[in-house]
Design an enzyme around this catalytic site. Structure first.
Site, PDB file in Angstrom:
ATOM      1  N   PHE A  71       4.707  -8.614   4.335  1.00  0.00           N
ATOM      2  CA  PHE A  71       5.211  -9.311   3.194  1.00  0.00           C
ATOM      3  C   PHE A  71       4.071 -10.591   3.018  1.00  0.00           C
ATOM      4  CE2 PHE A  71       8.128 -13.141   2.110  1.00  0.00           C
ATOM      5  CZ  PHE A  71       8.084 -13.029   0.697  1.00  0.00           C
ATOM      6  N   ILE A  72       4.197 -11.948   3.806  1.00  0.00           N
ATOM      7  CA  ILE A  72       3.392 -12.852   3.309  1.00  0.00           C
ATOM      8  C   ILE A  72       1.730 -12.694   3.585  1.00  0.00           C
ATOM      9  CG2 ILE A  72       2.821 -15.504   4.226  1.00  0.00           C
ATOM     10  CD1 ILE A  72       5.754 -15.457   5.321  1.00  0.00           C
ATOM     11  N   ASP A 129      -3.694  -4.730  11.203  1.00  0.00           N
ATOM     12  CA  ASP A 129      -2.156  -4.491  11.073  1.00  0.00           C
ATOM     13  C   ASP A 129      -1.902  -2.992  11.721  1.00  0.00           C
ATOM     14  OD1 ASP A 129       0.267  -5.753   9.054  1.00  0.00           O
ATOM     15  OD2 ASP A 129       0.722  -3.810   9.802  1.00  0.00           O
ATOM     16  N   ILE A 154      -2.078  -5.750  18.057  1.00  0.00           N
ATOM     17  CA  ILE A 154      -2.509  -7.041  18.389  1.00  0.00           C
ATOM     18  C   ILE A 154      -2.457  -7.207  20.041  1.00  0.00           C
ATOM     19  CG2 ILE A 154      -2.700  -8.541  16.260  1.00  0.00           C
ATOM     20  CD1 ILE A 154       0.102  -9.858  17.499  1.00  0.00           C
ATOM     21  N   THR A 205       6.931 -20.759  11.840  1.00  0.00           N
ATOM     22  CA  THR A 205       8.210 -20.994  11.048  1.00  0.00           C
ATOM     23  C   THR A 205       8.892 -22.177  11.453  1.00  0.00           C
ATOM     24  OG1 THR A 205      10.460 -19.997  10.865  1.00  0.00           O
ATOM     25  CG2 THR A 205       9.259 -19.420  12.807  1.00  0.00           C
ATOM     26  N   ASP A 206       9.572 -22.868  10.322  1.00  0.00           N
ATOM     27  CA  ASP A 206      10.292 -23.918  10.625  1.00  0.00           C
ATOM     28  C   ASP A 206      11.477 -23.724  11.691  1.00  0.00           C
ATOM     29  OD1 ASP A 206      12.002 -22.421   8.923  1.00  0.00           O
ATOM     30  OD2 ASP A 206      12.403 -24.037   7.531  1.00  0.00           O
ATOM     31  N   GLU A 207      11.859 -22.386  11.967  1.00  0.00           N
ATOM     32  CA  GLU A 207      12.924 -22.060  12.824  1.00  0.00           C
ATOM     33  C   GLU A 207      12.745 -22.656  14.220  1.00  0.00           C
ATOM     34  OE1 GLU A 207      14.670 -18.075  12.056  1.00  0.00           O
ATOM     35  OE2 GLU A 207      13.869 -18.186  10.011  1.00  0.00           O
ATOM     36  N   TYR A 263      14.053 -14.472  17.991  1.00  0.00           N
ATOM     37  CA  TYR A 263      12.916 -14.652  17.339  1.00  0.00           C
ATOM     38  C   TYR A 263      12.272 -15.878  17.221  1.00  0.00           C
ATOM     39  CZ  TYR A 263      10.282 -15.600  12.749  1.00  0.00           C
ATOM     40  OH  TYR A 263       9.464 -15.987  11.775  1.00  0.00           O
ATOM     41  N   LYS A 274       8.412 -17.165  18.529  1.00  0.00           N
ATOM     42  CA  LYS A 274       7.399 -17.955  17.780  1.00  0.00           C
ATOM     43  C   LYS A 274       7.071 -19.164  18.370  1.00  0.00           C
ATOM     44  CE  LYS A 274       5.834 -16.897  14.237  1.00  0.00           C
ATOM     45  NZ  LYS A 274       4.803 -16.086  13.957  1.00  0.00           N
ATOM     46  N   ASN A 322      23.517 -20.506   1.146  1.00  0.00           N
ATOM     47  CA  ASN A 322      23.408 -18.963   0.921  1.00  0.00           C
ATOM     48  C   ASN A 322      24.480 -18.691  -0.198  1.00  0.00           C
ATOM     49  OD1 ASN A 322      21.349 -18.810   3.102  1.00  0.00           O
ATOM     50  ND2 ASN A 322      23.083 -17.994   4.629  1.00  0.00           N
ATOM     51  N   GLY A 351      24.841 -16.976  17.233  1.00  0.00           N
ATOM     52  CA  GLY A 351      24.183 -18.269  16.831  1.00  0.00           C
ATOM     53  C   GLY A 351      23.225 -18.643  15.655  1.00  0.00           C
TER      54      GLY A 351
HETATM   55  P1  NAD Z   1       6.706  -9.042   7.885  1.00  0.00           P
HETATM   56  O1  NAD Z   1       7.766  -8.629   8.917  1.00  0.00           O
HETATM   57  O2  NAD Z   1       6.773  -8.645   6.458  1.00  0.00           O
HETATM   58  O3  NAD Z   1       5.253  -8.622   8.219  1.00  0.00           O
HETATM   59  C1  NAD Z   1       4.774  -8.694   9.544  1.00  0.00           C
HETATM   60  C2  NAD Z   1       3.543  -7.694   9.775  1.00  0.00           C
HETATM   61  O4  NAD Z   1       2.714  -7.892  10.845  1.00  0.00           O
HETATM   62  C3  NAD Z   1       3.712  -6.278   9.272  1.00  0.00           C
HETATM   63  O5  NAD Z   1       2.843  -5.810   8.300  1.00  0.00           O
HETATM   64  C4  NAD Z   1       3.621  -5.547  10.636  1.00  0.00           C
HETATM   65  O6  NAD Z   1       3.114  -4.351  10.665  1.00  0.00           O
HETATM   66  C5  NAD Z   1       2.552  -6.616  11.352  1.00  0.00           C
HETATM   67  N1  NAD Z   1       2.896  -6.230  12.857  1.00  0.00           N
HETATM   68  C6  NAD Z   1       3.882  -6.379  13.419  1.00  0.00           C
HETATM   69  N2  NAD Z   1       3.688  -6.286  14.753  1.00  0.00           N
HETATM   70  C7  NAD Z   1       2.131  -6.039  14.835  1.00  0.00           C
HETATM   71  C8  NAD Z   1       1.271  -5.553  16.088  1.00  0.00           C
HETATM   72  N3  NAD Z   1       1.784  -5.730  17.267  1.00  0.00           N
HETATM   73  N4  NAD Z   1       0.024  -5.740  15.894  1.00  0.00           N
HETATM   74  C9  NAD Z   1      -0.362  -5.740  14.657  1.00  0.00           C
HETATM   75  N5  NAD Z   1       0.413  -5.937  13.410  1.00  0.00           N
HETATM   76  C10 NAD Z   1       1.821  -6.192  13.816  1.00  0.00           C
HETATM   77  O7  NAD Z   1       6.605 -10.701   8.102  1.00  0.00           O
HETATM   78  P2  NAD Z   1       6.271 -11.936   7.268  1.00  0.00           P
HETATM   79  O8  NAD Z   1       7.739 -12.273   6.570  1.00  0.00           O
HETATM   80  O9  NAD Z   1       5.121 -11.270   6.122  1.00  0.00           O
HETATM   81  O10 NAD Z   1       5.828 -13.059   8.223  1.00  0.00           O
HETATM   82  C11 NAD Z   1       4.508 -13.239   8.560  1.00  0.00           C
HETATM   83  C12 NAD Z   1       4.408 -14.346   9.535  1.00  0.00           C
HETATM   84  O11 NAD Z   1       4.710 -15.294   8.655  1.00  0.00           O
HETATM   85  C13 NAD Z   1       5.401 -14.143  10.695  1.00  0.00           C
HETATM   86  O12 NAD Z   1       4.369 -14.675  11.690  1.00  0.00           O
HETATM   87  C14 NAD Z   1       6.351 -15.141  10.538  1.00  0.00           C
HETATM   88  O13 NAD Z   1       6.876 -15.451  11.814  1.00  0.00           O
HETATM   89  C15 NAD Z   1       5.807 -16.168   9.688  1.00  0.00           C
HETATM   90  N6  NAD Z   1       7.043 -16.903   8.760  1.00  0.00           N
HETATM   91  C16 NAD Z   1       7.564 -15.941   7.867  1.00  0.00           C
HETATM   92  C17 NAD Z   1       8.786 -16.592   7.214  1.00  0.00           C
HETATM   93  C18 NAD Z   1       9.293 -16.054   6.182  1.00  0.00           C
HETATM   94  O14 NAD Z   1      10.118 -16.199   5.424  1.00  0.00           O
HETATM   95  N7  NAD Z   1       9.069 -14.481   6.036  1.00  0.00           N
HETATM   96  C19 NAD Z   1       8.511 -18.059   7.186  1.00  0.00           C
HETATM   97  C20 NAD Z   1       7.628 -18.883   7.980  1.00  0.00           C
HETATM   98  C21 NAD Z   1       6.960 -17.992   8.872  1.00  0.00           C
HETATM   99  P1  TYD Z   2      17.032 -14.220   6.454  1.00  0.00           P
HETATM  100  O1  TYD Z   2      16.455 -13.490   5.079  1.00  0.00           O
HETATM  101  O2  TYD Z   2      17.574 -13.099   7.577  1.00  0.00           O
HETATM  102  O3  TYD Z   2      16.134 -15.156   6.932  1.00  0.00           O
HETATM  103  P2  TYD Z   2      16.498 -16.257   8.019  1.00  0.00           P
HETATM  104  O4  TYD Z   2      17.580 -15.606   8.834  1.00  0.00           O
HETATM  105  O5  TYD Z   2      15.026 -16.168   8.716  1.00  0.00           O
HETATM  106  O6  TYD Z   2      16.741 -17.725   7.603  1.00  0.00           O
HETATM  107  O7  TYD Z   2      18.390 -14.815   6.012  1.00  0.00           O
HETATM  108  C1  TYD Z   2      18.624 -15.767   5.123  1.00  0.00           C
HETATM  109  C2  TYD Z   2      20.067 -16.331   5.332  1.00  0.00           C
HETATM  110  O8  TYD Z   2      21.086 -15.412   4.638  1.00  0.00           O
HETATM  111  C3  TYD Z   2      20.539 -16.849   6.509  1.00  0.00           C
HETATM  112  O9  TYD Z   2      21.310 -17.759   6.751  1.00  0.00           O
HETATM  113  C4  TYD Z   2      21.355 -15.487   6.965  1.00  0.00           C
HETATM  114  C5  TYD Z   2      21.820 -15.059   5.716  1.00  0.00           C
HETATM  115  N1  TYD Z   2      22.275 -13.682   5.447  1.00  0.00           N
HETATM  116  C6  TYD Z   2      23.193 -12.983   5.106  1.00  0.00           C
HETATM  117  O10 TYD Z   2      24.284 -13.734   5.009  1.00  0.00           O
HETATM  118  N2  TYD Z   2      23.365 -11.765   4.822  1.00  0.00           N
HETATM  119  C7  TYD Z   2      22.464 -10.666   5.117  1.00  0.00           C
HETATM  120  O11 TYD Z   2      22.674  -9.618   5.107  1.00  0.00           O
HETATM  121  C8  TYD Z   2      21.286 -11.190   5.427  1.00  0.00           C
HETATM  122  C9  TYD Z   2      20.106 -10.398   5.631  1.00  0.00           C
HETATM  123  C10 TYD Z   2      21.162 -12.642   5.742  1.00  0.00           C
END
Ligand code: NAD
Ligand code: TYD
Length: 377
Positions: free
Chosen positions: A12-13, A34, A61, A134-136, A183, A187, A282, A316
């Protein structure tokens, strides 16, 4: 010519970061590495796949000897590391995969970068390992508020404007790590390894911690794309607990813009928080999504509110995330380009107009992954 390795670029990102760098920097060679797990999808990059400054490499990786080969083959100068397992619910079911990919995978990349760069005459000069986190990792904030004021209340923590907040405290770069989910624990561990490579070996590193992202190309296991798709098909919307948990949402393109600024102007060994001061409960964001989908599909706004189905809470479940990104805004001049209302409208429109992308993921090759997550809901 700079050779930049972007890991997780089919996710995604990562796909937004790859697109931005390939289009904005024709002099850079962007190598997208990837593994194409269930979350990786090359359809996310269709518009740039033929560009001459772009190469895709399918690799894991965690495969250290392959990482060594790739660093040498492509003369990597910079790494932007996004590859990870990223979904909290999956980490609760299968923590091992998260430790393997997020911790051991990051270590494998760090070690490959270290051995390759230290053997060069210029060593670490002009090199950078940029780790996306991530902020988590900071844990969970409480829903507190100034005496006599019901949350949400307005604060001026943002450099530019007032915003709604559900508590008085925010995550700062100095906030102590306190991860709760497998998760976020994985991280946090990877963040520590990245900093340890700076402190021990002198590797130039930067770490950023970003809030929840939303926008096009997000895998429909995460709240916003899952709910948009369910509303379209009039399927139940599983709201965990009471729907009162608070998340801080940033449009994904603004995260990619921040990564660009920090990659080029960030200070070595620094941490930057990335977020848009945009907190939502939410249940409130879900109502906005329902109204937007209904309106754009020509249904009556709010018609699908009865799809909301309260289900057992996530184990949790962190109550509130809220990022203070003032350091990034003040020191490097970044700020979000979009207001939330505009971002969510664009996002819903994109999913509704790209039903083929969604159908591909929720059927065929992807079906077994998707079913394994959702069939018991
Ligand atoms: P995503 O799950 O959409 O994408 C992850 C990508 O990593 C996928 O394309 C997957 O194929 C690849 N991948 C997984 N395991 C792999 C491996 N062993 N070797 C090579 N490639 C591999 O995730 P995202 O939401 O795009 O998040 C990307 C990064 O940003 C992550 O590190 C996540 O922790 C961080 N992040 C995400 C969010 C969010 O809201 N989505 C917020 C803050 C930080
Ligand atoms: P999510 O998109 O999984 O991101 P994160 O857990 O990393 O914050 O979830 C966002 C918020 O929505 C989180 O508080 C969990 C809640 N959630 C639901 O209530 N129902 C759902 O089906 C999902 C996927 C998330």
């Amino acid at each position: 010519m700079k050779n930049i390795l972007i890991t997780g670029g089919a996710g995604f990102i990562g796909s937004h970061v790859v697109r931005l760098f390939v289009n904005k920097y024709p002099d850079y060679h962007i190598i997208n590495l990837d593994k194409l797990t269930y979350a990786g999808n090359l359809a996310n990059l269709k518009d740039i796949e033929d560009k001459s400054n772009y190469t895709f490499v399918k690799a894991d990786i965690c495969d250290f000897s392959r990482m060594m080969e790739l660093f040498k083959q492509y003369h990597i100068d910079g790494v932007i590391h996004l590859a990870a397992e990223s979904h909290v619910d999956r980490s609760i079911k299968d923590p091992f995969t998260f430790a393997q990919t997020n911790v051991m995978g990051t270590l494998s990349l760090l070690q490959a970068a270290k051995l390759t760069w230290e053997a060069l005459p210029e060593a670490y000069e002009g090199k950078l390992f940029y780790h996306i986190s991530t902020d988590e990792v900071y844990g969970a904030l409480e829903l507190t508020h100034p005496e006599g004021v019901e949350p949400p209340f307005t604060t001026t923590a943002s450099s530019s404007e007032h915003h709604l907040a559900y508590g008085e405290k925010f995550f700062l770069e100095t906030t102590k790590y306190n991860p709760h989910s497998p998760y976020s624990a994985s991280k946090a561990s990877s963040d520590h390894f990245v900093r340890a490579f700076h402190d021990t070996y002198g590797m130039p590193v930067v770490v950023t911690n970003c809030s929840n992202n939303y926008g096009p190309y997000q895998f429909p296991e995460k709240l916003i794309p899952l709910f948009i798709n369910n509303i379209r098909h009039r399927k139940p919307l599983p709201v965990y607990g009471k729907g009162e948990n608070v998340r801080d949402w940033l449009y994904v393109v603004d995260h990619a813009r921040a990564i660009d600024v920090i990659f080029h102007k960030g200070k070595i060994a620094e941490t930057y928080n990335i977020g848009g001061f945009n907190e939502w409960k939410n249940i409130d964001i879900i109502k906005v999504v329902i109204n937007t989908v209904d309106r754009l599909l020509g249904r009556q706004e709010g018609e699908d509110l009865d799809l909301i189905t309260y289900v057992t809470d996530r184990q949790g479940h962190d109550m509130r995330y809220a990022i203070d990104s003032s350091k990034l805004q003040k020191e490097l001049g970044w700020e979000p380009s979009l207001q939330f209302e505009e971002g969510i409208e664009k996002t819903v429109k994109w999913y509704l107009e790209n039903q083929e992308w969604m159908d591909h993921i929720t059927s065929g090759d992807y079906q077994s992954y998707y079913d394994s997550m959702y069939k018991n809901r």
